[in-house]
Design a protein around this motif. Structure first.
Motif, PDB file in Angstrom:
ATOM      1  N   LEU A  29       0.816  -1.207   0.000  1.00  0.00           N
ATOM      2  CA  LEU A  29       0.000   0.000   0.000  1.00  0.00           C
ATOM      3  C   LEU A  29       0.855   1.265   0.000  1.00  0.00           C
ATOM      4  O   LEU A  29       0.342   2.353  -0.173  1.00  0.00           O
ATOM      5  N   ARG A  30       2.145   1.121   0.214  1.00  0.00           N
ATOM      6  CA  ARG A  30       3.008   2.287   0.318  1.00  0.00           C
ATOM      7  C   ARG A  30       3.842   2.535  -0.930  1.00  0.00           C
ATOM      8  O   ARG A  30       4.559   3.505  -1.003  1.00  0.00           O
ATOM      9  N   GLY A  31       3.808   1.667  -1.894  1.00  0.00           N
ATOM     10  CA  GLY A  31       4.591   1.871  -3.092  1.00  0.00           C
ATOM     11  C   GLY A  31       5.847   1.026  -3.085  1.00  0.00           C
ATOM     12  O   GLY A  31       6.051   0.193  -2.210  1.00  0.00           O
ATOM     13  N   PRO A  32       6.732   1.253  -4.059  1.00  0.00           N
ATOM     14  CA  PRO A  32       7.903   0.384  -4.216  1.00  0.00           C
ATOM     15  C   PRO A  32       9.004   0.638  -3.190  1.00  0.00           C
ATOM     16  O   PRO A  32       9.848  -0.209  -2.971  1.00  0.00           O
ATOM     17  N   ASP A  33       9.024   1.799  -2.556  1.00  0.00           N
ATOM     18  CA  ASP A  33      10.089   2.112  -1.608  1.00  0.00           C
ATOM     19  C   ASP A  33       9.893   1.349  -0.300  1.00  0.00           C
ATOM     20  O   ASP A  33       8.763   1.127   0.132  1.00  0.00           O
ATOM     21  N   THR A  36      11.112   1.847   5.541  1.00  0.00           N
ATOM     22  CA  THR A  36      12.105   2.533   6.374  1.00  0.00           C
ATOM     23  C   THR A  36      12.643   3.794   5.711  1.00  0.00           C
ATOM     24  O   THR A  36      13.275   4.611   6.366  1.00  0.00           O
ATOM     25  N   LYS A  37      12.405   3.958   4.435  1.00  0.00           N
ATOM     26  CA  LYS A  37      12.899   5.129   3.706  1.00  0.00           C
ATOM     27  C   LYS A  37      11.832   6.225   3.754  1.00  0.00           C
ATOM     28  O   LYS A  37      10.660   5.987   3.467  1.00  0.00           O
ATOM     29  N   GLU A  38      12.250   7.421   4.109  1.00  0.00           N
ATOM     30  CA  GLU A  38      11.302   8.535   4.178  1.00  0.00           C
ATOM     31  C   GLU A  38      11.184   9.166   2.791  1.00  0.00           C
ATOM     32  O   GLU A  38      12.178   9.594   2.189  1.00  0.00           O
ATOM     33  N   ILE A  39       9.955   9.207   2.286  1.00  0.00           N
ATOM     34  CA  ILE A  39       9.701   9.788   0.965  1.00  0.00           C
ATOM     35  C   ILE A  39       8.610  10.836   1.100  1.00  0.00           C
ATOM     36  O   ILE A  39       7.802  10.774   2.037  1.00  0.00           O
ATOM     37  N   PRO A  40       8.560  11.808   0.197  1.00  0.00           N
ATOM     38  CA  PRO A  40       7.508  12.827   0.288  1.00  0.00           C
ATOM     39  C   PRO A  40       6.129  12.204   0.047  1.00  0.00           C
ATOM     40  O   PRO A  40       5.985  11.256  -0.730  1.00  0.00           O
ATOM     41  N   ALA A  41       5.144  12.721   0.716  1.00  0.00           N
ATOM     42  CA  ALA A  41       3.775  12.236   0.555  1.00  0.00           C
ATOM     43  C   ALA A  41       3.259  12.576  -0.831  1.00  0.00           C
ATOM     44  O   ALA A  41       3.599  13.633  -1.383  1.00  0.00           O
ATOM     45  N   PRO A  42       2.453  11.712  -1.424  1.00  0.00           N
ATOM     46  CA  PRO A  42       1.880  12.038  -2.727  1.00  0.00           C
ATOM     47  C   PRO A  42       0.876  13.183  -2.574  1.00  0.00           C
ATOM     48  O   PRO A  42       0.357  13.414  -1.478  1.00  0.00           O
TER      49      PRO A  42
END
Length: 156
Positions: A29-33, A36-42
């Protein structure tokens, strides 16, 4: 003692294996990353704000919110939703009145005002957006489930 430890370890292996298999089969549900990796919210999806009531799929389903609610105050001092949906404002606003169940406590006793457990409207009622589903939806509404019962019998 060693036999007991070995037996415990052997009983743990199937559980760990099952956990790995289930984790691999579960939809992400969170995508391919990795989580534990912090990514910007869509970006937030656009809300559907056409003020058209949406048909409910089952009895007692809370109606969805067909208008924008950004900036609505719902706190101890105010509930913006009630400025249109309270019984005394529905004639002027043309909004549907909230159900009488919103004025009842959990024991069914009628209260003089909005029940505290029904005060935060977005606990049950949600705005619709243009977002696509994260997982496949296999929901079948009640009408589709009961449709075969309503069909006349053939060949009689």
């Amino acid at each position: 003692m060693r036999r007991l430890a070995f037996a415990c370890l052997l009983s743990l292996v199937p559980c760990l294996t099952a956990g790995v298999i289930l984790a691999q089969e579960a939809p992400r549900l969170r995508g391919p990353d990795p989580f534990t990796k912090e990514i910007p919210a869509p970006p937030m999806q656009r809300q559907v704000t056409n003020d058209v009531r949406v048909r409910r799929n089952y009895p007692d389903q809370p109606p969805v919110i067909p208008h924008a609610i950004e900036g609505y105050a719902v706190d101890l001092n105010a509930n913006k939703c009630m400025s249109c949906h309270a019984r005394k404002f529905t004639e002027q606003s043309q909004a549907p009145m909230i159900s009488v169940t919103h004025y009842q406590d959990r024991d069914g006793n009628t209260l003089g005002g909005l029940a505290p457990r029904r005060y935060v409207c977005v606990s049950c009622h949600v705005p619709q957006t243009t977002a696509s589903p994260l997982v496949e939806n296999r929901f079948t509404d009640m009408d589709a489930l009961t449709e075969p019962e309503r069909q006349p019998a053939r060949g009689r």
